[in-house]
Scaffold this motif. Structure first.
Motif, PDB file in Angstrom:
ATOM      1  N   HIS A  24      -8.527   6.084  -3.579  1.00  0.00           N
ATOM      2  CA  HIS A  24      -8.300   6.129  -2.129  1.00  0.00           C
ATOM      3  C   HIS A  24      -8.403   7.540  -1.558  1.00  0.00           C
ATOM      4  O   HIS A  24      -8.304   7.720  -0.339  1.00  0.00           O
ATOM      5  CB  HIS A  24      -6.931   5.524  -1.809  1.00  0.00           C
ATOM      6  N   ALA A  25      -8.566   8.519  -2.425  1.00  0.00           N
ATOM      7  CA  ALA A  25      -8.754   9.907  -1.990  1.00  0.00           C
ATOM      8  C   ALA A  25      -9.762  10.549  -2.937  1.00  0.00           C
ATOM      9  O   ALA A  25      -9.406  11.394  -3.760  1.00  0.00           O
ATOM     10  CB  ALA A  25      -7.430  10.663  -1.988  1.00  0.00           C
ATOM     11  N   PRO A  26     -11.030  10.124  -2.867  1.00  0.00           N
ATOM     12  CA  PRO A  26     -12.016  10.528  -3.869  1.00  0.00           C
ATOM     13  C   PRO A  26     -12.324  12.015  -3.886  1.00  0.00           C
ATOM     14  O   PRO A  26     -12.952  12.494  -4.837  1.00  0.00           O
ATOM     15  CB  PRO A  26     -13.252   9.702  -3.496  1.00  0.00           C
ATOM     16  N   GLU A  27     -11.890  12.755  -2.868  1.00  0.00           N
ATOM     17  CA  GLU A  27     -12.082  14.198  -2.907  1.00  0.00           C
ATOM     18  C   GLU A  27     -11.135  14.868  -3.886  1.00  0.00           C
ATOM     19  O   GLU A  27     -11.286  16.047  -4.195  1.00  0.00           O
ATOM     20  CB  GLU A  27     -11.929  14.812  -1.510  1.00  0.00           C
ATOM     21  N   TRP A  61      -0.822   5.820  -8.522  1.00  0.00           N
ATOM     22  CA  TRP A  61      -0.052   4.711  -7.968  1.00  0.00           C
ATOM     23  C   TRP A  61      -0.320   4.572  -6.472  1.00  0.00           C
ATOM     24  O   TRP A  61      -0.650   5.546  -5.787  1.00  0.00           O
ATOM     25  CB  TRP A  61       1.428   4.926  -8.243  1.00  0.00           C
ATOM     26  N   ALA A  62      -0.188   3.361  -5.975  1.00  0.00           N
ATOM     27  CA  ALA A  62      -0.599   3.068  -4.599  1.00  0.00           C
ATOM     28  C   ALA A  62       0.135   3.921  -3.569  1.00  0.00           C
ATOM     29  O   ALA A  62      -0.471   4.430  -2.619  1.00  0.00           O
ATOM     30  CB  ALA A  62      -0.387   1.584  -4.308  1.00  0.00           C
ATOM     31  N   GLY A  63       1.454   4.071  -3.720  1.00  0.00           N
ATOM     32  CA  GLY A  63       2.212   4.850  -2.748  1.00  0.00           C
ATOM     33  C   GLY A  63       1.772   6.303  -2.692  1.00  0.00           C
ATOM     34  O   GLY A  63       1.661   6.901  -1.619  1.00  0.00           O
ATOM     35  N   GLY A  64       1.506   6.880  -3.869  1.00  0.00           N
ATOM     36  CA  GLY A  64       1.032   8.251  -3.913  1.00  0.00           C
ATOM     37  C   GLY A  64      -0.358   8.398  -3.320  1.00  0.00           C
ATOM     38  O   GLY A  64      -0.653   9.375  -2.615  1.00  0.00           O
ATOM     39  N   GLN A  65      -1.236   7.433  -3.612  1.00  0.00           N
ATOM     40  CA  GLN A  65      -2.585   7.484  -3.043  1.00  0.00           C
ATOM     41  C   GLN A  65      -2.549   7.429  -1.517  1.00  0.00           C
ATOM     42  O   GLN A  65      -3.255   8.179  -0.840  1.00  0.00           O
ATOM     43  CB  GLN A  65      -3.426   6.325  -3.567  1.00  0.00           C
ATOM     44  N   ALA A  66      -1.733   6.518  -0.976  1.00  0.00           N
ATOM     45  CA  ALA A  66      -1.639   6.394   0.474  1.00  0.00           C
ATOM     46  C   ALA A  66      -1.096   7.666   1.109  1.00  0.00           C
ATOM     47  O   ALA A  66      -1.613   8.150   2.127  1.00  0.00           O
ATOM     48  CB  ALA A  66      -0.752   5.198   0.837  1.00  0.00           C
ATOM     49  N   LEU A  67      -0.060   8.229   0.505  1.00  0.00           N
ATOM     50  CA  LEU A  67       0.535   9.444   1.050  1.00  0.00           C
ATOM     51  C   LEU A  67      -0.436  10.618   0.951  1.00  0.00           C
ATOM     52  O   LEU A  67      -0.548  11.425   1.888  1.00  0.00           O
ATOM     53  CB  LEU A  67       1.841   9.747   0.311  1.00  0.00           C
ATOM     54  N   GLU A 196      -1.094   2.447   7.674  1.00  0.00           N
ATOM     55  CA  GLU A 196      -1.175   1.394   6.653  1.00  0.00           C
ATOM     56  C   GLU A 196      -2.585   1.395   6.079  1.00  0.00           C
ATOM     57  O   GLU A 196      -3.569   1.509   6.817  1.00  0.00           O
ATOM     58  CB  GLU A 196      -0.839   0.034   7.259  1.00  0.00           C
ATOM     59  N   TYR A 197      -2.678   1.275   4.765  1.00  0.00           N
ATOM     60  CA  TYR A 197      -3.959   1.325   4.075  1.00  0.00           C
ATOM     61  C   TYR A 197      -4.087   0.158   3.104  1.00  0.00           C
ATOM     62  O   TYR A 197      -3.089  -0.405   2.647  1.00  0.00           O
ATOM     63  CB  TYR A 197      -4.091   2.618   3.258  1.00  0.00           C
ATOM     64  N   GLN A 198      -5.326  -0.173   2.774  1.00  0.00           N
ATOM     65  CA  GLN A 198      -5.619  -1.077   1.669  1.00  0.00           C
ATOM     66  C   GLN A 198      -6.035  -0.194   0.493  1.00  0.00           C
ATOM     67  O   GLN A 198      -7.136   0.345   0.478  1.00  0.00           O
ATOM     68  CB  GLN A 198      -6.739  -2.047   2.061  1.00  0.00           C
ATOM     69  N   THR A 213      -0.495  -0.734   1.568  1.00  0.00           N
ATOM     70  CA  THR A 213       0.449   0.357   1.339  1.00  0.00           C
ATOM     71  C   THR A 213       0.624   1.158   2.621  1.00  0.00           C
ATOM     72  O   THR A 213      -0.335   1.440   3.320  1.00  0.00           O
ATOM     73  CB  THR A 213      -0.075   1.290   0.220  1.00  0.00           C
ATOM     74  N   SER A 214       1.870   1.518   2.914  1.00  0.00           N
ATOM     75  CA  SER A 214       2.170   2.199   4.167  1.00  0.00           C
ATOM     76  C   SER A 214       2.765   3.585   3.936  1.00  0.00           C
ATOM     77  O   SER A 214       3.344   3.867   2.881  1.00  0.00           O
ATOM     78  CB  SER A 214       3.145   1.362   5.006  1.00  0.00           C
TER      79      SER A 214
END
Length: 219
Positions: A24-27, A61-67, A196-198, A213-214
């Motif tokens: 979710h953050a490919p950079e 983990w999803a929460g870390g990726q979203a943040l 909010e993200y997928q 994930t929010s």
């Protein structure tokens, strides 16, 4: 045991992970494991300990990726500021904060592998991150402009303790951001949703391959 040294833990991580873009953050690139159970077993064998927590440092983990995504997309939140990343794991959120222009980031985690993982992931992304293995919940939040926490609500008592600790930081003037993929013990009351993200994840970690994930703040 070789993993009792920092260099030994670095070697263990290098041998059992691959440097990959974060979904979710490919950079951002991280040293990530392909499967949790074999690595979990290897970790217990290396430390000669049974019943260790999962190797949170080896997965995005999803929460870390979203943040991390939110911080990268809103760099003004951390630019030029002092930041603490609580329960940093792989350091993904800490790395994102530094890439977004934070003046400094302190990554905190009590897992013995996290210091090595954070240092390796910071180097892979061309940033420097300070680290502490102290349990920050044992004291008031350190002085910082921003407190970040991704995926910290796995267990009821821990979730309550962390949210109370973050509330103290907010009362002291810090901006508080939390990333969460709908964990059972995450308390939405008193929080404001920012985004909010997928988020792509893996069935190795989650019940779904894509987790809604929010990112939340304490207003």
């Amino acid at each position: 045991m070789i993993v009792q040294t920092l260099e030994g833990r670095r070697a263990f991580i290098a041998d059992n992970t691959r440097l990959l873009p974060t979904p979710h953050a490919p950079e951002l690139v991280l040293h990530l494991a392909d499967e949790i159970t074999p690595l979990w077993k290897l970790t217990e064998e290396a430390l000669e300990a049974i019943g260790l927590p999962p190797p949170f440092w080896a997965f995005a983990w999803a929460g870390g990726q979203a943040l991390a995504r939110y911080v990268l997309d809103h760099p003004e939140i951390v630019r030029g500021k002092t930041v603490v990343d609580f329960a940093t794991g792989s350091g993904i959120v800490a790395v994102a904060a530094m890439k977004a222009g934070a003046a400094s980031v302190l990554a905190a985690d009590i897992d013995v592998f996290c210091e090595a993982a954070v240092a390796m992931n910071a180097a892979a992304n061309g940033v420097e991150i300070a680290f502490t293995d102290a349990n920050l919940l044992d004291a008031p939040p350190p002085e910082a402009d921003v407190l970040l926490a991704g995926d910290i609500c796995y267990e009821g008592p821990m979730a309550a303790a962390v949210m109370a600790w973050l509330a103290k930081g907010r009362a002291a003037g810090a901006t508080v951001l939390v990333g969460d993929p709908g964990r059972t013990y995450f308390p939405k009351d008193g929080l404001e949703k920012l985004a909010e993200y997928q988020v792509p994840t893996t069935r190795e970690l989650e019940d779904l391959a894509i987790k809604r994930t929010s990112v939340w703040t304490l207003p």
